[in-house]
Write a protein that holds these residues in place. Structure first.
Motif, PDB file in Angstrom:
ATOM      1  N   SER A 130     -17.907 -62.089 -12.013  1.00 39.42           N
ATOM      2  CA  SER A 130     -16.770 -62.620 -11.575  1.00 39.42           C
ATOM      3  C   SER A 130     -17.090 -64.555 -11.872  1.00 39.42           C
ATOM      4  CB  SER A 130     -15.865 -62.524 -11.188  1.00 39.42           C
ATOM      5  OG  SER A 130     -16.439 -62.269  -9.920  1.00 39.42           O
ATOM      6  N   HIS A 131     -15.866 -65.116 -11.794  1.00 34.26           N
ATOM      7  CA  HIS A 131     -16.338 -66.216 -12.219  1.00 34.26           C
ATOM      8  C   HIS A 131     -15.012 -67.413 -11.457  1.00 34.26           C
ATOM      9  CE1 HIS A 131     -19.389 -65.735 -15.026  1.00 34.26           C
ATOM     10  NE2 HIS A 131     -19.862 -67.229 -14.944  1.00 34.26           N
ATOM     11  N   GLU A 132     -15.556 -68.438 -11.075  1.00 35.00           N
ATOM     12  CA  GLU A 132     -13.861 -69.223 -10.108  1.00 35.00           C
ATOM     13  C   GLU A 132     -14.864 -70.182 -10.981  1.00 35.00           C
ATOM     14  OE1 GLU A 132     -15.094 -68.894  -6.173  1.00 35.00           O
ATOM     15  OE2 GLU A 132     -16.511 -70.449  -6.337  1.00 35.00           O
ATOM     16  N   VAL A 133     -13.467 -71.497 -11.151  1.00 33.11           N
ATOM     17  CA  VAL A 133     -13.133 -72.684 -12.036  1.00 33.11           C
ATOM     18  C   VAL A 133     -12.759 -73.240 -10.526  1.00 33.11           C
ATOM     19  CG1 VAL A 133     -11.416 -74.087 -12.850  1.00 33.11           C
ATOM     20  CG2 VAL A 133     -12.785 -71.697 -13.879  1.00 33.11           C
ATOM     21  N   THR A 157     -11.018 -74.850  -5.082  1.00 37.37           N
ATOM     22  CA  THR A 157     -10.952 -73.875  -6.600  1.00 37.37           C
ATOM     23  C   THR A 157      -9.823 -73.594  -7.045  1.00 37.37           C
ATOM     24  OG1 THR A 157     -13.031 -72.948  -5.175  1.00 37.37           O
ATOM     25  CG2 THR A 157     -11.624 -71.663  -6.459  1.00 37.37           C
ATOM     26  N   LEU A 158      -9.649 -73.180  -8.514  1.00 35.28           N
ATOM     27  CA  LEU A 158      -8.374 -73.341  -9.199  1.00 35.28           C
ATOM     28  C   LEU A 158      -7.794 -71.796  -9.426  1.00 35.28           C
ATOM     29  CD1 LEU A 158      -7.750 -76.528 -11.770  1.00 35.28           C
ATOM     30  CD2 LEU A 158      -6.725 -75.572  -8.525  1.00 35.28           C
ATOM     31  N   LEU A 210     -12.278 -64.534 -12.885  1.00 32.81           N
ATOM     32  CA  LEU A 210     -12.217 -64.749 -14.408  1.00 32.81           C
ATOM     33  C   LEU A 210     -13.914 -64.494 -14.972  1.00 32.81           C
ATOM     34  CD1 LEU A 210     -10.890 -67.983 -14.143  1.00 32.81           C
ATOM     35  CD2 LEU A 210      -9.807 -66.581 -14.482  1.00 32.81           C
ATOM     36  N   SER A 211     -13.803 -64.009 -16.080  1.00 33.91           N
ATOM     37  CA  SER A 211     -14.906 -63.590 -17.370  1.00 33.91           C
ATOM     38  C   SER A 211     -15.172 -65.279 -16.883  1.00 33.91           C
ATOM     39  CB  SER A 211     -14.306 -62.977 -18.317  1.00 33.91           C
ATOM     40  OG  SER A 211     -14.101 -64.328 -19.190  1.00 33.91           O
ATOM     41  N   ALA A 212     -16.983 -65.158 -17.192  1.00 36.36           N
ATOM     42  CA  ALA A 212     -17.370 -65.757 -18.010  1.00 36.36           C
ATOM     43  C   ALA A 212     -16.349 -67.051 -18.931  1.00 36.36           C
ATOM     44  CB  ALA A 212     -19.228 -66.520 -18.515  1.00 36.36           C
ATOM     45  N   TYR A 213     -16.179 -66.848 -20.049  1.00 37.23           N
ATOM     46  CA  TYR A 213     -15.602 -66.955 -21.224  1.00 37.23           C
ATOM     47  C   TYR A 213     -14.191 -67.763 -21.228  1.00 37.23           C
ATOM     48  CZ  TYR A 213     -13.242 -67.683 -25.599  1.00 37.23           C
ATOM     49  OH  TYR A 213     -12.252 -68.195 -27.133  1.00 37.23           O
ATOM     50  N   GLN A 251     -20.312 -68.705 -10.907  1.00 38.74           N
ATOM     51  CA  GLN A 251     -20.262 -67.272 -10.516  1.00 38.74           C
ATOM     52  C   GLN A 251     -20.260 -67.012  -9.109  1.00 38.74           C
ATOM     53  OE1 GLN A 251     -23.715 -65.094 -12.095  1.00 38.74           O
ATOM     54  NE2 GLN A 251     -23.137 -64.046 -11.015  1.00 38.74           N
ATOM     55  N   GLU A 252     -19.386 -66.714  -9.169  1.00 45.20           N
ATOM     56  CA  GLU A 252     -18.459 -66.078  -7.253  1.00 45.20           C
ATOM     57  C   GLU A 252     -19.360 -65.207  -6.987  1.00 45.20           C
ATOM     58  OE1 GLU A 252     -14.917 -64.412  -8.214  1.00 45.20           O
ATOM     59  OE2 GLU A 252     -13.853 -65.092  -8.368  1.00 45.20           O
ATOM     60  N   PRO A 253     -20.156 -65.760  -5.633  1.00 40.40           N
ATOM     61  CA  PRO A 253     -21.551 -64.710  -5.157  1.00 40.40           C
ATOM     62  C   PRO A 253     -20.931 -63.019  -4.570  1.00 40.40           C
ATOM     63  CG  PRO A 253     -20.018 -65.933  -3.304  1.00 40.40           C
ATOM     64  CD  PRO A 253     -19.636 -66.515  -5.015  1.00 40.40           C
ATOM     65  N   GLU A 254     -21.515 -62.402  -4.477  1.00 43.25           N
ATOM     66  CA  GLU A 254     -21.076 -60.792  -5.255  1.00 43.25           C
ATOM     67  C   GLU A 254     -21.912 -61.189  -3.193  1.00 43.25           C
ATOM     68  OE1 GLU A 254     -21.087 -58.406  -7.032  1.00 43.25           O
ATOM     69  OE2 GLU A 254     -21.240 -59.789  -9.102  1.00 43.25           O
ATOM     70  N   PRO A 255     -20.435 -59.802  -2.865  1.00 40.59           N
ATOM     71  CA  PRO A 255     -20.412 -59.606  -1.286  1.00 40.59           C
ATOM     72  C   PRO A 255     -21.459 -59.197  -0.559  1.00 40.59           C
ATOM     73  CG  PRO A 255     -18.793 -58.423  -3.054  1.00 40.59           C
ATOM     74  CD  PRO A 255     -19.682 -58.961  -3.398  1.00 40.59           C
TER      75      PRO A 255
END
Length: 97
Positions: A18-21, A58-59, A63-66, A86-90
């Protein structure tokens, strides 16, 4: 049906992390960026303005990369500086000293 004729089933795993914006800066066109934040988050105009004025912020997360790239493109077209990460894995978090 015998064991030889039974259908095979496979489980597909999605390895897309997952990703963040992150909104970094509104730039000179603050109102355009606030409208873009409203468009991508679905928040009210007031909440979008509050978020846009708390940069860096962080908004969106998860999210997916796309979708993250598309969201950043919308923000950048409004004049903002934004990036997707890219969000860090737990389990990837570094332990605190």
């Amino acid at each position: 049906m015998s064991d030889e004729e039974s259908p095979e089933y496979y489980t597909l795993l999605c390895d897309d992390p997952s990703h963040e914006v992150v909104l970094i800066d509104c730039g000179p066109r603050e109102m355009d960026v606030i409208r873009a934040v409203r468009k991508v988050t679905g928040l009210s105009l007031w909440h979008s303005r509050v978020l846009a004025r708390q940069v860096p912020v962080t908004l969106l997360e998860g999210l997916s990369a796309y979708r993250a790239q598309s969201t950043v493109a919308v923000l950048q077209s409004a004049g903002a500086r934004a990036e997707w990460r890219q969000e860090p894995e737990p389990g990837d978090m570094a332990p605190s000293p």
